[in-house]
Design a protein around this motif. Structure first.
Motif, PDB file in Angstrom:
ATOM      1  N   TYR A 207      19.214  30.443   3.785  1.00 41.26           N
ATOM      2  CA  TYR A 207      20.593  30.929   3.749  1.00 41.26           C
ATOM      3  C   TYR A 207      20.738  32.288   4.411  1.00 41.26           C
ATOM      4  O   TYR A 207      21.778  32.585   4.999  1.00 41.26           O
ATOM      5  N   ASP A 208      19.708  33.143   4.357  1.00 37.50           N
ATOM      6  CA  ASP A 208      19.852  34.440   5.008  1.00 37.50           C
ATOM      7  C   ASP A 208      19.718  34.321   6.523  1.00 37.50           C
ATOM      8  O   ASP A 208      20.242  35.169   7.248  1.00 37.50           O
ATOM      9  N   THR A 209      19.046  33.291   6.997  1.00 39.42           N
ATOM     10  CA  THR A 209      19.044  33.020   8.432  1.00 39.42           C
ATOM     11  C   THR A 209      20.446  32.626   8.887  1.00 39.42           C
ATOM     12  O   THR A 209      20.915  33.066   9.947  1.00 39.42           O
ATOM     13  N   ILE A 210      21.131  31.808   8.087  1.00 34.40           N
ATOM     14  CA  ILE A 210      22.521  31.480   8.395  1.00 34.40           C
ATOM     15  C   ILE A 210      23.365  32.748   8.414  1.00 34.40           C
ATOM     16  O   ILE A 210      24.180  32.966   9.319  1.00 34.40           O
ATOM     17  N   TYR A 211      23.161  33.628   7.444  1.00 36.53           N
ATOM     18  CA  TYR A 211      23.912  34.883   7.389  1.00 36.53           C
ATOM     19  C   TYR A 211      23.661  35.724   8.635  1.00 36.53           C
ATOM     20  O   TYR A 211      24.581  36.340   9.189  1.00 36.53           O
ATOM     21  N   ALA A 212      22.412  35.731   9.110  1.00 39.87           N
ATOM     22  CA  ALA A 212      22.044  36.566  10.262  1.00 39.87           C
ATOM     23  C   ALA A 212      22.627  36.053  11.571  1.00 39.87           C
ATOM     24  O   ALA A 212      22.631  36.786  12.568  1.00 39.87           O
ATOM     25  N   VAL A 213      23.141  34.821  11.579  1.00 38.12           N
ATOM     26  CA  VAL A 213      23.778  34.299  12.788  1.00 38.12           C
ATOM     27  C   VAL A 213      24.948  35.192  13.207  1.00 38.12           C
ATOM     28  O   VAL A 213      25.243  35.340  14.402  1.00 38.12           O
ATOM     29  N   GLN A 214      25.596  35.827  12.233  1.00 39.26           N
ATOM     30  CA  GLN A 214      26.732  36.702  12.546  1.00 39.26           C
ATOM     31  C   GLN A 214      26.351  37.881  13.434  1.00 39.26           C
ATOM     32  O   GLN A 214      27.191  38.401  14.162  1.00 39.26           O
ATOM     33  N   ASP A 215      25.093  38.308  13.363  1.00 43.19           N
ATOM     34  CA  ASP A 215      24.699  39.581  13.980  1.00 43.19           C
ATOM     35  C   ASP A 215      23.702  39.431  15.126  1.00 43.19           C
ATOM     36  O   ASP A 215      23.111  40.435  15.541  1.00 43.19           O
ATOM     37  N   ILE A 216      23.487  38.228  15.643  1.00 45.49           N
ATOM     38  CA  ILE A 216      22.421  38.023  16.620  1.00 45.49           C
ATOM     39  C   ILE A 216      22.560  38.975  17.819  1.00 45.49           C
ATOM     40  O   ILE A 216      21.592  39.625  18.226  1.00 45.49           O
ATOM     41  N   GLU A 217      23.744  39.077  18.389  1.00 49.28           N
ATOM     42  CA  GLU A 217      23.923  39.902  19.583  1.00 49.28           C
ATOM     43  C   GLU A 217      23.749  41.382  19.265  1.00 49.28           C
ATOM     44  O   GLU A 217      23.037  42.106  19.984  1.00 49.28           O
ATOM     45  N   ASP A 218      24.392  41.863  18.202  1.00 48.92           N
ATOM     46  CA  ASP A 218      24.272  43.276  17.838  1.00 48.92           C
ATOM     47  C   ASP A 218      22.855  43.622  17.416  1.00 48.92           C
ATOM     48  O   ASP A 218      22.358  44.715  17.708  1.00 48.92           O
ATOM     49  N   ASP A 219      22.178  42.706  16.712  1.00 46.38           N
ATOM     50  CA  ASP A 219      20.803  42.960  16.290  1.00 46.38           C
ATOM     51  C   ASP A 219      19.893  43.125  17.495  1.00 46.38           C
ATOM     52  O   ASP A 219      18.974  43.964  17.491  1.00 46.38           O
ATOM     53  N   ALA A 220      20.118  42.340  18.532  1.00 49.09           N
ATOM     54  CA  ALA A 220      19.292  42.452  19.737  1.00 49.09           C
ATOM     55  C   ALA A 220      19.478  43.810  20.392  1.00 49.09           C
ATOM     56  O   ALA A 220      18.511  44.442  20.852  1.00 49.09           O
ATOM     57  N   ILE A 221      20.717  44.303  20.419  1.00 45.05           N
ATOM     58  CA  ILE A 221      20.996  45.611  21.021  1.00 45.05           C
ATOM     59  C   ILE A 221      20.374  46.738  20.197  1.00 45.05           C
ATOM     60  O   ILE A 221      19.788  47.684  20.735  1.00 45.05           O
ATOM     61  N   ALA A 222      20.473  46.624  18.863  1.00 47.76           N
ATOM     62  CA  ALA A 222      19.974  47.683  17.981  1.00 47.76           C
ATOM     63  C   ALA A 222      18.474  47.581  17.723  1.00 47.76           C
ATOM     64  O   ALA A 222      17.895  48.470  17.092  1.00 47.76           O
ATOM     65  N   GLY A 223      17.846  46.492  18.174  1.00 47.37           N
ATOM     66  CA  GLY A 223      16.409  46.320  17.931  1.00 47.37           C
ATOM     67  C   GLY A 223      16.086  45.868  16.529  1.00 47.37           C
ATOM     68  O   GLY A 223      14.973  46.082  16.051  1.00 47.37           O
ATOM     69  N   ILE A 224      17.048  45.226  15.855  1.00 49.82           N
ATOM     70  CA  ILE A 224      16.835  44.727  14.499  1.00 49.82           C
ATOM     71  C   ILE A 224      16.298  43.305  14.589  1.00 49.82           C
ATOM     72  O   ILE A 224      16.846  42.460  15.295  1.00 49.82           O
ATOM     73  N   ARG A 225      15.236  43.029  13.874  1.00 48.72           N
ATOM     74  CA  ARG A 225      14.620  41.706  13.910  1.00 48.72           C
ATOM     75  C   ARG A 225      15.209  40.825  12.813  1.00 48.72           C
ATOM     76  O   ARG A 225      15.589  41.314  11.752  1.00 48.72           O
ATOM     77  N   SER A 226      15.256  39.535  13.079  1.00 49.44           N
ATOM     78  CA  SER A 226      15.756  38.593  12.083  1.00 49.44           C
ATOM     79  C   SER A 226      15.227  37.211  12.401  1.00 49.44           C
ATOM     80  O   SER A 226      14.847  36.907  13.537  1.00 49.44           O
ATOM     81  N   SER A 227      15.228  36.342  11.392  1.00 53.10           N
ATOM     82  CA  SER A 227      14.780  34.971  11.599  1.00 53.10           C
ATOM     83  C   SER A 227      15.722  34.218  12.518  1.00 53.10           C
ATOM     84  O   SER A 227      15.300  33.319  13.250  1.00 53.10           O
ATOM     85  N   ALA A 228      17.020  34.576  12.522  1.00 52.69           N
ATOM     86  CA  ALA A 228      17.963  33.916  13.428  1.00 52.69           C
ATOM     87  C   ALA A 228      17.575  34.174  14.882  1.00 52.69           C
ATOM     88  O   ALA A 228      17.637  33.272  15.728  1.00 52.69           O
ATOM     89  N   ARG A 229      17.177  35.398  15.191  1.00 54.80           N
ATOM     90  CA  ARG A 229      16.718  35.701  16.545  1.00 54.80           C
ATOM     91  C   ARG A 229      15.376  35.034  16.826  1.00 54.80           C
ATOM     92  O   ARG A 229      15.143  34.532  17.932  1.00 54.80           O
ATOM     93  N   THR A 230      14.489  35.011  15.854  1.00 52.97           N
ATOM     94  CA  THR A 230      13.157  34.428  16.043  1.00 52.97           C
ATOM     95  C   THR A 230      13.243  32.925  16.296  1.00 52.97           C
ATOM     96  O   THR A 230      12.578  32.388  17.195  1.00 52.97           O
ATOM     97  N   PHE A 231      14.075  32.222  15.518  1.00 52.64           N
ATOM     98  CA  PHE A 231      14.174  30.776  15.670  1.00 52.64           C
ATOM     99  C   PHE A 231      14.872  30.392  16.974  1.00 52.64           C
ATOM    100  O   PHE A 231      14.564  29.353  17.560  1.00 52.64           O
ATOM    101  N   GLY A 232      15.845  31.206  17.411  1.00 53.54           N
ATOM    102  CA  GLY A 232      16.514  30.969  18.680  1.00 53.54           C
ATOM    103  C   GLY A 232      17.094  29.568  18.787  1.00 53.54           C
ATOM    104  O   GLY A 232      17.856  29.120  17.922  1.00 53.54           O
ATOM    105  N   PRO A 233      16.751  28.814  19.839  1.00 56.96           N
ATOM    106  CA  PRO A 233      17.319  27.469  20.028  1.00 56.96           C
ATOM    107  C   PRO A 233      16.860  26.464  18.971  1.00 56.96           C
ATOM    108  O   PRO A 233      17.418  25.381  18.865  1.00 56.96           O
ATOM    109  N   ARG A 234      15.846  26.811  18.188  1.00 61.17           N
ATOM    110  CA  ARG A 234      15.358  25.928  17.124  1.00 61.17           C
ATOM    111  C   ARG A 234      15.981  26.282  15.771  1.00 61.17           C
ATOM    112  O   ARG A 234      15.432  25.940  14.713  1.00 61.17           O
ATOM    113  N   LEU A 235      17.120  26.967  15.816  1.00 55.07           N
ATOM    114  CA  LEU A 235      17.746  27.495  14.603  1.00 55.07           C
ATOM    115  C   LEU A 235      18.008  26.408  13.557  1.00 55.07           C
ATOM    116  O   LEU A 235      17.570  26.515  12.410  1.00 55.07           O
TER     117      LEU A 235
END
Length: 318
Positions: A207-235
């Motif tokens: 569920y927190d990976t689903i939550y992190a979908v909201q911030d994928i673009e901003d997290d990439a800019i800020a250098g914040i890591r998340s499972s949503a970014r890690t899973f990428g196309p395999r989300l």
């Protein structure tokens, strides 16, 4: 990078808060930033912290042949609200500079300048004392288990800087209630509690990976890591695997505790709800992701209802 904060103001509703919440309408203006700091305007957080406690209490009731202890359920509710607020306050103190760089979080009380860090720290201490007062109502073993939960809580805010899936550490913290209900009844931790804990960790990561979908673009800019970014196309397959593991471990925990048809009906409803979330998820739809994330309260209540009703029926017929 220099971070520019908004000037202090008491009117900064947070981006993902519940629209029209009583905090924004009825709470005294001076208290609103602190209530937002504790996430009172976002009740899904304490629900997700509370539900594993309730599951564990119901599972313990099944094993003991009694209904879940009503006093324990109430204490878990008070403790979940207090400790969710304390954990969120601590997280916001640690992340205030990162939060200022993310669109969804820059309106939070600390990065927006509504609350000073030292005042937030004092508020953190107050909430922690409430949580401690609740914890001390349980047996000594439960107190020790509860205190041990502080370790994953303390390190989680820093994991998003160093590991690709900080949600795993969040899972260790948010799933802790799966141990508490059992140890509060039996004074020890047995296999059903550990199995429930494992399943709850998988649920939290999902569920927190689903939550992190909201911030994928901003997290990439800020250098914040998340499972949503890690899973990428395999989300979606990855979240599906987390949810399958959650349902599987919970089902085995229920079996080991002696659940009957009603309990397994709750497990099946829980699994079906998680599958519905995966089917509905769209990687680029932040608003939809927030809705699905919040729906985990309903998934958790379905599971609790099944386990608690099963335990109650067993005690009544028993």
């Amino acid at each position: 990078m220099r971070v520019t904060r908004s000037p202090p103001s008491e009117e900064h509703p947070v981006a993902d808060a519940v629209a029209g919440h009583w905090v924004d309408r009825w709470a005294p203006r001076r208290t609103r930033p602190y209530l937002r700091l504790a996430r009172i305007d976002r009740p899904i957080g304490w629900w997700l912290l509370l539900l594993p406690c309730w599951w564990s209490a119901a599972l313990a009731g099944l094993a003991a042949g009694t209904a879940p202890n009503p006093l324990h359920l109430v204490l878990f509710l008070i403790g979940a609200v207090a400790m969710r607020g304390a954990g969120s306050t601590y997280n916001d103190i640690a992340d205030r500079d990162l939060d200022a760089q993310v669109e969804r979080t820059r309106s939070r009380p600390l990065p927006s300048g509504q609350v000073r860090a030292r005042h937030a720290a004092a508020f953190l201490g107050l909430q922690t004392l409430v949580g401690l007062a609740v914890l001390l109502q349980f047996n000594a073993d439960a107190v020790l288990v509860g205190i041990a939960s502080l370790l994953p809580v303390a390190i989680y805010p820093f994991m998003k800087r160093v590991m690709p899936m900080p949600q795993l550490v969040l899972g260790l913290a948010f799933a802790w209630g799966a141990l508490m209900g059992w140890v509060a009844v039996f004074g020890r931790l047995d296999a059903p509690a550990w199995l429930l804990y494992a399943g709850t960790i998988a649920w939290v990561v999902g569920y927190d990976t689903i939550y992190a979908v909201q911030d994928i673009e901003d997290d990439a800019i800020a250098g914040i890591r998340s499972s949503a970014r890690t899973f990428g196309p395999r989300l979606k397959p990855a979240i599906g695997a987390c949810y399958a593991a959650a349902a599987g471990f919970v089902g085995v925990a229920a079996w080991r505790a002696g659940a009957g048809p009603v309990g397994f009906l709750g497990v099946a409803g829980f699994a079906a709800h998680l599958g519905w979330q995966v089917r509905r998820l769209e990687a680029g739809n932040g608003r939809g992701a927030l809705m699905l994330f919040r729906s985990n309260r309903d998934a958790g209540l379905i599971l609790f209802a099944g386990l608690a009703l099963d335990a109650g029926l067993r005690a009544w017929t028993g």
